[in-house]
Write a protein that holds these residues in place. Structure first.
Motif, PDB file in Angstrom:
ATOM      1  N   GLY A 126       9.905   0.244  -0.397  1.00  0.00           N
ATOM      2  CA  GLY A 126       9.159  -0.844  -1.011  1.00  0.00           C
ATOM      3  C   GLY A 126       8.501  -0.465  -2.322  1.00  0.00           C
ATOM      4  O   GLY A 126       7.793  -1.272  -2.921  1.00  0.00           O
ATOM      5  N   GLY A 127       8.683   0.784  -2.778  1.00  0.00           N
ATOM      6  CA  GLY A 127       8.198   1.160  -4.095  1.00  0.00           C
ATOM      7  C   GLY A 127       6.881   1.900  -4.148  1.00  0.00           C
ATOM      8  O   GLY A 127       6.505   2.410  -5.192  1.00  0.00           O
ATOM      9  N   GLY A 128       6.152   1.974  -3.073  1.00  0.00           N
ATOM     10  CA  GLY A 128       4.896   2.715  -3.086  1.00  0.00           C
ATOM     11  C   GLY A 128       5.135   4.205  -2.909  1.00  0.00           C
ATOM     12  O   GLY A 128       6.253   4.699  -3.067  1.00  0.00           O
ATOM     13  N   ARG A 129       4.061   4.891  -2.594  1.00  0.00           N
ATOM     14  CA  ARG A 129       4.142   6.328  -2.372  1.00  0.00           C
ATOM     15  C   ARG A 129       3.528   6.672  -1.023  1.00  0.00           C
ATOM     16  O   ARG A 129       2.602   6.018  -0.558  1.00  0.00           O
ATOM     17  CB  ARG A 129       3.381   7.114  -3.459  1.00  0.00           C
ATOM     18  N   ARG A 130       4.057   7.703  -0.412  1.00  0.00           N
ATOM     19  CA  ARG A 130       3.509   8.236   0.829  1.00  0.00           C
ATOM     20  C   ARG A 130       2.880   9.574   0.491  1.00  0.00           C
ATOM     21  O   ARG A 130       3.536  10.453  -0.055  1.00  0.00           O
ATOM     22  CB  ARG A 130       4.601   8.404   1.869  1.00  0.00           C
TER      23      ARG A 130
END
Length: 150
Positions: A126-130
């Protein structure tokens, strides 16, 4: 921890600014574009830096001193370092006594900072970061997020 966008990464960095002390090392690991510099910029802004902090990719070490920031900070980008021996020439060990080190690309200096707060960023669906953290003993009492057994 999920960081959905660049603003969330900067906000996480700002939260870290309330926890850092001279002598701390924060390492930021992740591929190009993962958000390492966004976290560093959020931390530096919360420590008082006006304007956007430049990426230290070219300079390798970008120093900040009071009154520019509340405490001395060295923002280090080891991306261009090819040999671990080059790290000694930067004088980071001497600066650590009274500064905070923010180190991007710490894998270029394996084992250099065993007591660092080690943050790793990966791209999330989804484009975020973990973000995952290895929290050393010196940080456990300060760390504001739940620690999970590894």
């Amino acid at each position: 921890m999920e960081l959905p966008d660049e603003a969330a990464s900067a906000a996480f960095g700002a939260r870290l600014a309330g926890l850092v002390q001279p002598g701390d090392v924060i390492t930021l690991t992740g591929t190009l574009g993962a958000g390492k510099t966004s976290i560093a910029r959020g931390l530096l802004a919360a420590l008082g830096l006006e304007g956007e902090a430049p990426s230290p990719s070219f300079a390798i070490v970008q120093p900040y001193e009071p009154p520019e920031t509340r405490m001395p900070v060295l923002h280090v980008d080891l991306y261009r370092i090819e040999e671990p021996q080059e790290i000694a020439e930067l004088g980071l060990d001497e600066a650590l006594a009274d500064s905070v080190l923010i180190v991007e690309w710490p894998d270029r200096a394996p084992g250099a900072w065993p007591h660092a707060l080690a943050l790793t960023l990966d791209f999330a669906p989804g484009g975020g970061r973990r973000l995952t953290a290895q929290v050393p003993a010196a940080w456990k009492a300060r760390w504001p997020f739940p620690l999970y057994p590894t």
